[in-house]
Motif scaffolding. Structure first.
Motif, short mmCIF file in Angstrom:
data_model
loop_
_atom_site.label_atom_id
_atom_site.label_comp_id
_atom_site.label_asym_id
_atom_site.label_seq_id
_atom_site.Cartn_x
_atom_site.Cartn_y
_atom_site.Cartn_z
N ALA A 278 0.83 -1.22 0.00
CA ALA A 278 0.00 0.00 0.00
C ALA A 278 0.86 1.26 0.00
CB ALA A 278 -0.94 0.01 1.21
N ASP A 279 2.08 1.16 0.51
CA ASP A 279 2.99 2.32 0.52
C ASP A 279 3.95 2.28 -0.67
OD1 ASP A 279 1.86 3.11 2.96
OD2 ASP A 279 3.21 1.75 4.05
N TYR A 280 4.24 1.07 -1.12
CA TYR A 280 5.19 0.89 -2.21
C TYR A 280 4.66 1.52 -3.50
CZ TYR A 280 7.89 -1.59 -5.81
OH TYR A 280 8.66 -1.92 -6.90
N VAL A 281 3.37 1.31 -3.78
CA VAL A 281 2.82 1.79 -5.06
C VAL A 281 2.78 3.33 -5.13
CG1 VAL A 281 0.81 1.74 -6.61
CG2 VAL A 281 1.57 -0.36 -5.48
N PRO A 282 2.23 4.02 -4.11
CA PRO A 282 2.27 5.48 -4.19
C PRO A 282 3.70 6.01 -4.29
CG PRO A 282 0.71 4.79 -2.52
CD PRO A 282 1.45 3.56 -2.97
N ALA A 283 4.63 5.39 -3.56
CA ALA A 283 6.02 5.84 -3.62
C ALA A 283 6.58 5.66 -5.03
CB ALA A 283 6.87 5.05 -2.61
N ALA B 59 0.74 11.50 -1.16
CA ALA B 59 2.09 10.94 -1.03
C ALA B 59 3.07 11.73 -1.90
CB ALA B 59 2.10 9.48 -1.45
N GLY B 60 2.56 12.36 -2.93
CA GLY B 60 3.40 13.14 -3.85
C GLY B 60 2.65 13.34 -5.15
N GLY B 61 3.41 13.81 -6.16
CA GLY B 61 2.79 14.02 -7.46
C GLY B 61 3.28 12.99 -8.46
N LEU B 62 2.48 12.66 -9.43
CA LEU B 62 2.84 11.66 -10.43
C LEU B 62 4.10 12.09 -11.18
CD1 LEU B 62 1.54 8.94 -11.52
CD2 LEU B 62 0.79 10.32 -13.48
N THR B 63 5.07 11.21 -11.27
CA THR B 63 6.34 11.57 -11.92
C THR B 63 6.15 11.71 -13.42
OG1 THR B 63 6.96 9.29 -12.31
CG2 THR B 63 7.66 10.26 -10.21
N VAL B 64 7.10 12.38 -14.01
CA VAL B 64 7.11 12.54 -15.47
C VAL B 64 7.21 11.18 -16.14
CG1 VAL B 64 8.43 13.48 -17.42
CG2 VAL B 64 8.06 14.86 -15.34
N GLU B 65 8.03 10.32 -15.55
CA GLU B 65 8.19 8.97 -16.12
C GLU B 65 6.83 8.24 -16.15
OE1 GLU B 65 10.56 6.46 -13.65
OE2 GLU B 65 10.20 4.69 -14.91
N TRP B 66 6.10 8.30 -15.04
CA TRP B 66 4.81 7.61 -14.99
C TRP B 66 3.75 8.34 -15.81
CZ3 TRP B 66 3.34 2.86 -13.95
CH2 TRP B 66 4.27 2.03 -13.29
N SER B 67 3.92 9.64 -15.94
CA SER B 67 3.03 10.39 -16.83
C SER B 67 3.20 9.89 -18.26
CB SER B 67 3.35 11.89 -16.72
OG SER B 67 2.73 12.59 -17.78
N LYS B 68 4.45 9.70 -18.64
CA LYS B 68 4.72 9.20 -20.00
C LYS B 68 4.18 7.78 -20.18
CE LYS B 68 8.78 11.97 -21.07
NZ LYS B 68 10.22 12.01 -20.70
N LYS B 69 4.39 6.97 -19.17
CA LYS B 69 3.93 5.58 -19.27
C LYS B 69 2.41 5.47 -19.39
CE LYS B 69 7.42 2.97 -16.67
NZ LYS B 69 7.65 2.12 -15.50
N THR B 70 1.71 6.41 -18.76
CA THR B 70 0.26 6.21 -18.59
C THR B 70 -0.59 7.19 -19.39
OG1 THR B 70 0.25 7.73 -16.70
CG2 THR B 70 0.59 5.37 -16.23
N GLY B 71 0.01 8.34 -19.76
CA GLY B 71 -0.80 9.36 -20.42
C GLY B 71 -1.52 10.28 -19.46
N LEU B 72 -1.28 10.11 -18.16
CA LEU B 72 -1.89 10.99 -17.17
C LEU B 72 -1.02 12.24 -16.99
CD1 LEU B 72 -2.99 8.33 -14.56
CD2 LEU B 72 -4.52 9.85 -15.86
N PRO B 73 -1.62 13.34 -16.53
CA PRO B 73 -0.81 14.55 -16.36
C PRO B 73 0.27 14.34 -15.30
CG PRO B 73 -3.16 15.02 -16.10
CD PRO B 73 -3.02 13.54 -16.17
N ALA B 74 1.47 14.82 -15.58
CA ALA B 74 2.53 14.77 -14.57
C ALA B 74 2.14 15.70 -13.43
CB ALA B 74 3.86 15.21 -15.18
N GLY B 75 2.53 15.27 -12.21
CA GLY B 75 2.33 16.14 -11.06
C GLY B 75 0.99 16.01 -10.38
N ILE B 76 0.00 15.33 -10.97
CA ILE B 76 -1.28 15.23 -10.24
C ILE B 76 -1.05 14.45 -8.96
CG2 ILE B 76 -2.88 15.44 -12.20
CD1 ILE B 76 -3.12 12.32 -12.10
N PRO B 77 -1.70 14.86 -7.88
CA PRO B 77 -1.43 14.23 -6.58
C PRO B 77 -1.90 12.78 -6.52
CG PRO B 77 -3.16 15.89 -6.38
CD PRO B 77 -2.64 16.00 -7.77
N VAL B 78 -1.07 11.96 -5.87
CA VAL B 78 -1.41 10.57 -5.56
C VAL B 78 -1.59 10.49 -4.05
CG1 VAL B 78 -0.61 8.18 -5.64
CG2 VAL B 78 -0.04 9.74 -7.52
N ALA B 79 -2.76 10.02 -3.64
CA ALA B 79 -3.05 9.95 -2.19
C ALA B 79 -2.19 8.88 -1.53
CB ALA B 79 -4.53 9.65 -1.98
#
Lengths: 560, 560
Positions: free
Chosen positions: B186-191, B253-273
């Motif tokens: 549960a902590d690994y994924v948001p991190a 927990a933080g904002g979505l990284t650029v790497e994961w934004s690229k992987k997923t098509g979601l905006p970089a920086g959107i907050p992840v609870a």
């Protein structure tokens, strides 16, 4: 010298079988099986899972088809065979399987008025509708005739003669009223074949009467009229219409009638031995001696031992019966048993059918179960799906399986069910020995002993004793044929006939020491569960659980 | 105004799922499931039936496939959808599912040296290898830190964080040594998604830490070093490398990284609870309030209630945990559960497969079981095939089925297994209420609540309470999305978000009075068995039986 033959006519739960054997050596010359036509493989069932009946027409057709068939087959198969070489015939049947008969000794269900009424049919050994009546009989005997109980293990069973008749009287008064008398199947068939059905001609075998109807010469035959009247005055009246003349299986019930000679092709007049239960004649077919336990393993199990009647013998609590002459004249026949063995495996294969018909066959499950080391599944079962006959004498007990995980496989359950029956078998051996009946060898017979080496090996490993297997694959029918040989004059007595005609296979199943030590631990747990759920003295005080469930079930079925 | 969306990313036992919902009303716009690729439906098994692991590559691939998939699907399916409308993301997972990580917070099993070592993978919630360690932790805490136990039901479970880590330390020292720290899934994924894996950036959710790792601000976070050192000095050292900063799910927990934004098509920086367990976010997805019991019914069951943290609350013996803020800030989250529910039905269908695949499907068995009146089968089962989480907290308990006859049918067993889980559910409700946590309504969610009306009706009939069902068929993911909506600013707090985004179906399962009265009787028997086999105070004193079988089983497996 031309060989002579005898026939054993064997009535099982699903079929009738005739076995023709050479009287000199017991060798099987021909066999014919006829599967009953009625119900579910011969058993008439109902919504009430306790009900199990058979239609007498299946018995009559069975005798005709099996006997005529075996004669025809022998003519084809055995060089020079002539029916005149058949010197005698013996009969073994399931039991207690009583059926109501009219004043001429004709089965009541043959009367058109009752043809489809299950109460008028034969109440098959495994019919458990009469448990309330069994409790009532046990309670009354405990109060006023404790000696009646002492000879049948301390409790009168719902599977037995008087329980079933009392049930019929209470719940099916029209059937009871229309019946003149009741006969055990073991007595009905010899009477039928010899034309001695009429009350004045009839004799009965001591085996059925002694083990199931509380018949004992010590107290003048059947339970006394005063006792029966307290259950129901109609039973006391019935007593006077029951046959009081008893025989052992080395005595003839009569000679084959001309009518049955014509039906079957057998010589008219050849003697038919008094009938007995399959288990008791199975013990004869195994060549029983004092110190031998004969286990007849089929749908249920009967365990038979004999003890000379010249020695004192303590009553053994929980045994189904101790009857003078029920196996051999001159010996007490001791009967114990398990209410279901093969039937439990059949339940799993036929009703649960794990992974479908192919993977869930006995062969496939046995093969997979054989690869599992003892104790590896973590499972423990009780062998009570059909109640417990010995030592608890309680048909209202039910099955139990314990230790399942999310990964438990069918073969593990199948093995646990086999082990459960082995633990039940050991419980019986221990009870015999605790009361001075030493068991020096165990001889097994019946379909399962014959066909499933895994079962035999597990029995050896659980009991720590060698398991021998009867040479004949039809040991009960062989025993009946041995009786037929004796009444037919081929041997002077049963002892000589058994020595000539019976034997065991060379393959003996010996216990594996390592497996036995695991099973000793598992047996302690089995015993703990056995006592907890089956007795009031066990550590569990859970004796109510299975019975409460049955009470709730019966009410649910009634109100549904 | 354009709608905004939030995503719930849900890690189940067999798959990862992304759910895109409208933040205004919780309506589901798109969903994408990705089944794990490794092992047996994502679960890595071994000869030891207690072992259940998952490979972290499945988690990483799951996030990518499910998130990218849901975005792509929404583009196709939702008119005018643009990824920029997604304001936030929440994560829920199974647990306790800890995995070892290296000094950078990278999963150890991603290291080639450990790629196929089950000890280096995630130790799935239902892994029961660590029961000896659980007993040791319970014993030590009972002796020197009883307050640690009071918050987790009086016993520390083999399913939990420290038991698993201690097991790894003892049995797999190379893996333990190579790991720098351990994280809950549960902590690994948001991190992972926010690039905060490194120890100095990391935060953790209070849910996993509080419920499974004995984390409590009352005693300064994790169990103290002295306590841990008595278990093993290496655990005390590990403590200093565990993250001490905890969050509730309304915090990012933080904002979505650029790497994961690229992987997923979601905006970089959107907050992840901050992440939480599926059950706790399922409770959020059900719109939990004080007085509501939320039951998340899947392979296992979690039962969640909340109580204001301004009131005194007694410790409830047998509950998995009482953790301030684990569901909602301002409330104690109370967690109970059953170690297997759907898994028991799945076991019967997949492992036993009665009458083959067609007749033995859930649908076919449910249909046949639905026709049976309560109590009619005479069967009673215990729901312990995977141990008992609440109230006995004992993973070494096993399944039990009782009452089988020779005619017991698969549908009867299936129904008895459902009833067993219902009795287990009632046992939990009773325990809550005995300790002052009143249950005024029950809201169910999860696959079984959604798909099997028979289960819901039996639960109503057994408990005598109405069963409501969450409107969403993906309530845990919806709860995660609600957390995503809050961290994304769509609602001011969880209360407002729940009111807007959650709800129950109009169909409510009401108890049938007649069925309830039968089940009251059956529940008394269930309780008698529960206490006999599960406690030392029950009437049975049979508490040894299941454990002795496990001991014998383990020895048999070892020596085989």
């Amino acid at each position: 010298m031309n060989p002579t033959y005898a026939i054993g006519l064997d009535y099982g739960t699903n079929s009738a079988r005739a076995l023709l054997v050479n009287t000199a050596n017991g060798r099987e010359a021909a066999a014919m099986v006829w599967n009953y036509a009625r119900g579910d493989s011969g058993v008439i069932l109902a919504r009430d899972p306790n009900l199990a009946r058979q239609h007498p027409s299946d018995y009559i057709n069975g005798a005709e088809k099996a006997l005529r068939g075996v004669v025809a087959l022998a003519r084809k198969k055995v060089r020079g065979f002539r029916p005149e070489q058949v010197v005698g015939l013996g009969v073994d049947t399931t039991g207690s399987t009583p059926l109501p008969v009219d004043a001429q000794g004709r089965a009541l269900a043959l009367d058109r008025r009752f043809a489809s009424d299950p109460a008028a049919m034969a109440w098959l050994w495994k019919d458990h509708t009469s448990s309330a009546e069994a409790l009532e009989i046990t309670a009354l005997a405990g109060k006023i005739r404790p000696r009646y109980l002492a000879k049948c293990g301390g409790a009168y069973s719902s599977e037995w003669f008087w329980s079933k008749i009392l049930r019929c009287r209470r719940r099916h008064p029209a059937v009871f009223k229309a019946s003149h008398s009741w006969m055990e199947l073991a007595d009905y068939v010899p009477a039928l074949l010899t034309g001695t059905e009429a009350p004045d001609k009839r004799a009965i075998g001591i085996c059925a009467a002694g083990h199931k109807a509380m018949f004992n010469t010590e107290w003048g035959g059947y339970p006394d009229a005063e006792f029966l009247a307290q259950l129901d005055p109609a039973l006391a009246e019935l007593r006077s219409r029951l046959c009081p003349r008893v025989q052992t299986v080395d005595q003839p019930a009569g000679g084959l009638t001309v009518e049955w000679s014509k039906k079957t092709g057998l010589p008219a007049g050849i003697p038919v031995a008094a009938g007995a239960f399959d288990a008791h004649l199975g013990a004869v077919g195994c060549g029983i001696t004092p110190g031998t336990l004969v286990k007849i393993i089929g749908t249920s199990t009967c365990d038979i031992a004999i003890v000379s009647n010249t020695q004192p013998l303590a009553d053994v609590p929980g045994l189904c019966g101790i009857v003078n002459g029920s196996v051999l004249p001159g010996y007490f026949g001791l009967e114990a048993g398990q209410s279901a063995v093969g039937d439990i495996f059949n339940w799993f294969v036929n009703y649960i059918q794990p992974r479908g018909p192919r993977h869930g066959s006995h062969e496939s499950l046995s093969a997979a179960a054989a690869r599992l080391p003892p104790g590896e599944s973590g499972l423990l079962a009780l062998d009570w799906n059909n109640g417990n006959r010995t030592v608890l004498v309680d048909q209202r007990l039910t099955g139990l399986l314990l230790g399942q995980t999310l990964y438990t496989k069918p073969a593990e359950i199948y093995r646990a069910l086999i082990e459960a029956t082995a633990f039940g078998a050991l419980t019986i051996i221990n009870r015999f020995e605790q009361f001075g009946v030493e068991i020096k060898q165990v001889i097994n017979c019946g379909g399962i002993a014959e066909k499933n080496p895994l079962v035999m090996q597990i029995y050896a490993d659980v009991t720590g004793r060698a398991m021998k297997v009867s040479r004949s694959s039809q040991t009960c029918a062989l025993g009946a044929a041995i009786a037929g040989a004796v009444v037919g004059g081929a041997h002077p007595h049963l002892g000589a006939a058994m020595r000539a005609m019976s034997g065991v296979k060379t393959k003996v199943f010996s216990p594996n020491a390592r497996a036995h030590s695991v099973y000793q631990e598992l047996f302690r747990l089995y015993s703990q569960m056995h006592d907890a759920f089956g007795t009031s003295s066990g550590s569990g005080h859970l004796q109510n659980v299975m019975k409460d469930l049955i009470r709730i079930r019966n009410r649910a079925r009634k109100s549904a």
